[in-house]
Scaffold this active site. Structure first.
Site, mmCIF file in Angstrom:
data_model
loop_
_atom_site.group_PDB
_atom_site.id
_atom_site.type_symbol
_atom_site.label_atom_id
_atom_site.label_comp_id
_atom_site.label_asym_id
_atom_site.label_seq_id
_atom_site.Cartn_x
_atom_site.Cartn_y
_atom_site.Cartn_z
ATOM 1 N N GLY C 40 -21.528 10.992 -6.172
ATOM 2 C CA GLY C 40 -22.650 10.174 -6.650
ATOM 3 C C GLY C 40 -23.942 10.702 -6.052
ATOM 4 N N ALA C 44 -28.785 6.813 -2.702
ATOM 5 C CA ALA C 44 -28.028 6.986 -1.468
ATOM 6 C C ALA C 44 -27.388 8.364 -1.406
ATOM 7 C CB ALA C 44 -26.970 5.894 -1.344
ATOM 8 N N HIS C 266 -29.578 -11.651 -11.941
ATOM 9 C CA HIS C 266 -31.033 -11.548 -11.846
ATOM 10 C C HIS C 266 -31.684 -12.528 -12.813
ATOM 11 C CE1 HIS C 266 -35.030 -9.942 -11.684
ATOM 12 N NE2 HIS C 266 -34.665 -9.076 -10.758
ATOM 13 N N SER C 284 -38.941 -6.869 -14.283
ATOM 14 C CA SER C 284 -39.047 -6.835 -12.829
ATOM 15 C C SER C 284 -39.372 -8.182 -12.203
ATOM 16 C CB SER C 284 -40.138 -5.847 -12.420
ATOM 17 O OG SER C 284 -40.442 -6.033 -11.055
ATOM 18 N N ARG C 337 -33.359 -14.732 -5.918
ATOM 19 C CA ARG C 337 -32.808 -14.555 -7.256
ATOM 20 C C ARG C 337 -31.693 -15.533 -7.588
ATOM 21 N NH1 ARG C 337 -32.837 -7.917 -7.152
ATOM 22 N NH2 ARG C 337 -35.083 -7.785 -7.460
#
Lengths: 225, 248, 664
Positions: C40, C44, C266, C284, C337
């Protein structure tokens, strides 16, 4: 000079040469038009003949002229090379040709350029070749100097409708070529700026119409007079 | 709405491709890719191989999707990726031709999928700031003019989809390359390597077999992020300037 | 199995720096001999791979995408938190730590979270140096904005494309290491199995997605940075390709999956419009800085709006219920959230949803436009501006702040959000759960590490906005490059691992059989249709609110679906070619098992905390009721086809007092 050959063979280097030669040819067009406008002075061709004589015999002009031929050739050959290479890079066509608001001229610069090159052959054949290698040219004497009566030659050609039409077509093609080429040369040089680019574009459009139109006046004027 | 789709099918890179015609029933609220999903669902139900196409985020930012729709990369809407294009912009009964990006440097892998790894190699050739992790000074140690930062951002917004190359009649990657050169070159952090970066990225771009820019501007028109060809001028300027002003 | 979190002793504030200063190191000459696999290359993975490369390790990095730049980190919009206190508003490392622990509803590790808060400031410095064009003030210094669940401005942003810019920064750093030869990049390669040799993670089986060839890749250790599993719900804000397979394959080889039921819903996404929908689009969280959330007070008005006989503009101010401001006056529209999502669900459950599905609430910018317009008129010295002028000026300010988000909304819905309030509804967005890791980010399998969203470590039961980017980059740039040394310093005498070992061959053979099984079913239903059905089950029984009965039922339904999948799925083509349907099928198969584990986990946790809301455990006002006496632990699951085994890691809170989370 390794850096130099690398530079001018890079994509941007080649484009730079196109731009610079193009800009030189734009300057040439201005000079050429300015001189040719002497055809319009109603003095029986005296001014034009003096101008032609000066251009043909002045050593400085002759040197510049050689440079001019070289730049025309360079611009043309490079242009064709770029077009070929670009066609290869594209690698294929879409089934539907796109309509995307880009100018027709910008998409057809190579075609326009080729037509202009053909036009130049005709033009050079009419005058430059005749003056250099032709025989039985009409002569005239102005202020005691004997010279070719270029005015008579031009008038003779421009009395034939076929040539007038050919010149008008050639100039129209030139107009399209300049329509994109003028501003494009500045973009290639990297001269793009929010404030000045609109001015360059406006000047380019005016130039691309005014200069060929200025040239076009001449055959029409001669033909109808 | 009922649509006729003509979709490019090509088994693999060496095979010859052609357009295949299908009928699809779509809804005007669908995105273009959801309409393609419907087609693929149909194909699978008929035990046929679905059309391969790339897509991932479906919100216009990953740069995966790449369809030439009726001759235009990402379709008719300005500043819109294929995944964000909605069917309400088409009419019942329309015929839509869907093709892959075409450029020699983007060979077709299968159907609508092309290989865009050339872009990665251009970035690898210098599209970065050479700073190791942990070496950085405080983020506020160098103030950056707000407008400059916004200009850099506008260039950095490139999603690497390749629509610029697909749209360019010359298959040129100047918009992509210049966007990265501009993004980094405009910021003080990227200035240090700017000359070297410009030269090596242009060299790599040439090596990949992209065509040369003739300032047509189709890239700018089709760019889903509306990146300006001002960036190309900036790169031209930097390239010419850097070659002439550096020792090497 | 005893889970050792390996949290170093000492004072919370100095723990990390002391640990870092005394950690085992690998000398440069040895680094050159050591190989690391990174699976991946999102935030990260790319940041870790780049940093490993800079340190001198030999890195092999894998992504199933055609380029590392496509990873879904790219879609993060709002921003990245850092305790810089540039705004002088009282922010500090401790406050960021505290906000994150509290936001996560006290289900994360103190030590990890404090470390995250500490390194947050370095991340910003690093990214600025890489050329990330963060938003700036006129003075040239970095700008900030606010996000949910906090009362300071600590979020750094690059328009609405912060994730993109940070990912490109990491991608560029990675590209640099690729060009230097320190990282070998494997694009279009998907990890399909983990290979263990003598109990240690020593390699992976990857499928070359272009040719279909299975490849064995060996290394001294394996780092997973493969993202979250939100797509188990089919509809989520995740990219279509995001999947759990790399993590799940590791779980099948003995890694533990921690807190899988902790998923983040979300609150501000564009509502579902139809059955054909393939994904949901996030708006957003930063919009909640200026947008006000409301529904009509009466069901009749809501119905009228849904039937399009009225619009939002026809509802008078006094007939609107700004329910977040009403219920949570201290944080208002900027509650975390999970709280905002649940409140939206409550409003819609009361029949006040504002679209035809009844599943939408308004996010209204009219007040912000007016406020900004007036301020702008004042600063432009316009006396007594009329309404049109105020609106014009206000819209310009809003456009500057959120222009690209508004544009995106309009593209998708065809409605102009400057004139009509946006319609939004919660959607699956992030997964706090993930592979269990200790303080070193190492799983229970020695040599297997997990970073970013793929691990479970920092967000507890709910993640605060703008913290995912922070965690991904913290793990990749500033944590794993040090902590991996704890493992590798003992491996300097280990010669390169031979991929011809029988363990590799066996894993490869098993993978081949597994893929062939999918191809051989030759049933009648598409992979996509199974994925959709799985998603519906997950959303229905393991979504925004859960109960014991539903979870049991949901688990059984998944098991039935799995049976049907293995008898009736249709996967065209062969293994030995580019075959996107086969890729999808393998991922959906893993999602089904993982989904089942989520149900099991949610059923085990008899409390409501963060994103995990059990209907049986709520206050009379409908707020979550945590049970700190019985559930202050991390659930780390060992997979078993019938009875997954629970391992508990008790959470110790030494610095923070466990309190009922209140945003009132």
């Amino acid at each position: 000079m390794n850096w130099f050959s690398k530079f001018i063979t890079s994509s941007i280097g080649k484009k730079l040469l196109m731009s610079l030669t193009g800009l030189f040819l734009i300057l040439f067009l201005i000079v050429h038009l300015a001189g040719n406008l002497s055809l319009l002075s109603s003095d029986g061709g005296k001014a034009f003949n003096v101008y032609t004589d000066f251009m043909s015999n002045n050593p400085v002009i002759q040197t510049i002229a050689k440079g001019n031929y070289f730049f025309i050739l360079l611009h043309a050959i490079l242009g064709i090379a770029l077009a070929v290479r670009n066609k290869q890079a594209k690698g294929g066509k879409y089934a539907v040709s796109p309509k995307n608001n880009t100018s027709w001229a910008s998409n057809n610069m190579a075609l326009l350029g080729t037509l202009i090159f053909a036009f130049l052959f005709m033009h050079m054949g009419h005058f430059w070749f005749q003056f250099k290698f032709g025989s039985g040219l009409p002569m005239t004497t102005i202020d005691g100097v004997e010279m070719i009566d270029a005015y008579a030659k031009v008038s003779a050609i421009m009395s034939e409708p076929i040539w007038v039409i050919a010149y008008l077509i050639g100039l129209a093609v030139l107009a399209f070529h300049l329509w994109h080429g003028f501003a494009s040369a500045f973009q290639t040089l990297g001269l793009n700026h929010k404030k000045y680019t609109p001015i360059i574009h406006a000047v380019g459009k005016v130039f691309s119409i005014a200069v060929p139109a200025g040239f076009a006046v001449l055959p029409l004027y001669l033909y109808f007079n | 709405m009922r649509l006729t789709l003509k979709v490019w099918r090509q088994k693999n890179g060496n095979a010859k491709g052609s357009l295949e015609t299908h009928q699809v029933e779509a809804d005007e609220h669908m995105s273009f890719l959801e309409m393609m999903d419907v087609l693929n669902q149909q194909l699978v139900e008929d035990k046929k191989e679905p059309v391969a196409f790339e897509h991932d985020c479906r919100e216009g930012i990953c740069g995966s999707c790449n369809m030439v729709i009726n001759g235009r990369p990402h379709g008719p809407m300005q500043g819109t990726t294929t995944c964000q294009l909605h069917m309400r912009h088409f009419k019942d009964g329309d015929t839509i031709v869907v093709e892959p990006w075409r450029a020699k440097a983007f060979p077709v892998i299968k159907d609508l999928v092309v290989d865009r790894s050339a872009f990665d190699r251009i970035i690898q050739s210098g599209g970065y700031v050479s700073v190791n992790t942990g070496q950085a000074p405080d983020g506020n140690s160098i103030p950056v003019e707000k407008d400059l930062s916004l200009m850099a951002m506008d260039a950095a917004t490139c999603i690497g989809c390749g629509a610029c190359v697909a749209a360019c009649p010359n298959g040129s990657a100047m918009l992509f390359t210049s966007a990265k050169v501009s993004h980094l070159g405009l910021l003080p952090q990227g200035q240090v390597e700017h000359k070297k970066r410009t030269q090596s990225m242009v060299a790599q771009m040439d090596k990949e077999g992209f065509g040369m820019c003739s300032n047509v501007g189709a890239c700018e028109v089709e760019c889903p992020k509306e990146i300006s060809i001002e960036n190309i001028a900036r790169m031209n300027r930097s390239y010419i300037g850097s070659v002439l002003s550096t020792d090497k | 199995m005893k889970l050792d979190s390996k949290i170093p002793k000492g004072d919370l504030a100095t723990k990390w720096s002391e640990y870092r200063g005394t950690m085992n190191l690998v000398a440069p000459n040895n680094k050159r001999r050591i190989e690391i696999i990174v699976v991946g290359t999102g935030l990260a993975g790319a940041s870790a791979a780049a940093t490993f490369g800079e340190l001198g390790y030999n890195v092999k990095a894998f992504t199933f995408h055609d380029s590392p730049r496509r990873a879904h980190s790219i879609a993060a919009q709002g921003g990245i938190n850092a305790a810089k206190n540039y705004q002088n508003d009282g922010d500090s490392v401790y406050r960021l730590f505290y906000d994150t622990i509290k936001g996560g509803d006290y289900r994360s590790r103190e030590a990890n979270v404090h470390r995250l808060a500490e390194v947050s400031t370095e991340i910003i410095d690093q990214c600025v140096a890489q050329g990330v064009p963060f938003a700036r003030e006129y003075g040239g210094l970095l700008a900030n904005r606010s996000f949910g669940g906090v009362q300071v401005s600590r979020t750094f942003y690059a328009k609405g494309q912060t994730g993109q810019q940070l990912l490109l920064g990491a991608y560029q750093a990675l590209s640099r290491q690729i060009s230097l030869g320190n990282v070998k990049m494997y694009n279009r390669h998907e990890m399909l199995d983990l290979v263990k040799v003598d109990g240690k993670a020593r390699g992976i089986i990857a499928r070359n997605l272009l040719t279909g060839e299975l490849e064995r890749h060996a290394a001294h250790c394996v780092v997973l940075a493969s993202g979250g599993y939100g797509n188990v719900f089919y509809l989520s804000t995740n990219a279509m390709g995001s999947n759990v397979s790399a993590a799940w394959r590791s779980v099948k080889r003995g890694a533990l999956m921690a807190n899988p039921c902790f998923t983040q819903i979300h609150p501000t996404c564009i509502p579902v419009s139809g059955d054909y929908q393939s994904k949901l689009t996030l708006m957003s969280e930063s919009l909640r800085n200026d947008g006000r959330v409301w529904v009509p007070k009466s069901q009749e008005d809501a119905q009228a709006i849904a039937n399009r006989t009225k619009t939002a503009l026809d509802i008078a101010e006094e007939d609107r219920d700004y329910y977040l401001e009403r219920r949570y006056p201290a944080f208002g529209n900027l509650v975390p959230r999970d709280v905002a999502s649940r409140a939206a669900k409550t409003a819609c459950d009361e029949g006040k949803g504002v679209n035809k599905t009844g599943l939408a609430v308004f996010l209204d910018f009219a007040a912000a436009i007016e406020r900004y317009g007036k301020a702008e008129a004042t600063s432009q010295r316009i006396d007594n501006p009329d309404k049109a002028t105020i609106t014009r000026l206000g819209e310009a300010v809003v456009e500057q702040k959120y222009g690209n988000l508004f544009e995106m909304y309009e593209k998708i819905t065809g409605e102009n959000p400057y004139k009509m309030p946006m319609k939004i509804f919660p959607a699956v967005h992030y997964t706090m759960g993930g592979v269990w890791v200790d303080y070193n980010l190492e799983t229970n399998i020695p040599g297997l590490f997990a970073l970013g969203e793929a691990n479970f470590s920092d967000h507890g039961a709910n993640r605060l906005g703008a913290s995912a980017l922070m965690q991904g980059l913290a793990d990749g740039y500033f944590v794993i490059p040090y902590t991996i040394g704890q493992f590798l310093s003992n491996e300097i005498r280990t010669p390169n691992i031979n991929p011809d070992l029988p363990e590799f061959k066996q894993a490869e053979d098993e993978t081949k059989v597994r893929l062939q099984r999918l191809l051989d079913i030759q049933g009648n239903q598409s992979v996509e249709s199974f994925h959709k059905r799985l998603g519906k089950i997950m959303w229905e029984y393991c979504g925004m609110s859960r109960n014991a009965e539903g979870l049991k039922k949901g688990r059984q339904m998944i098991r039935d679906l799995k049976k049907e999948f293995y008898s009736d799925v249709f996967v065209p083509g062969t293994q030995e070619e580019y075959n996107p349907e086969l890729e999808k099928a393998a991922r959906v198969a893993d999602f089904m098992e993982h989904g089942e584990l989520m149900m099991v986990d949610a059923l085990d946790r008899n409390e409501s905390c963060g994103g995990h809301f059990r209907e049986e455990y709520q206050t009379p006002e409908g707020e979550a009721m945590r049970n700190d006496n019985d559930y202050t632990y991390v659930s780390a699951w060992e997979w078993d086809d019938d009875n997954p085994i629970l391992h508990k890691e008790e959470l110790q809170f030494e610095n923070v007092e466990l309190k009922t989370r209140s945003y009132k």
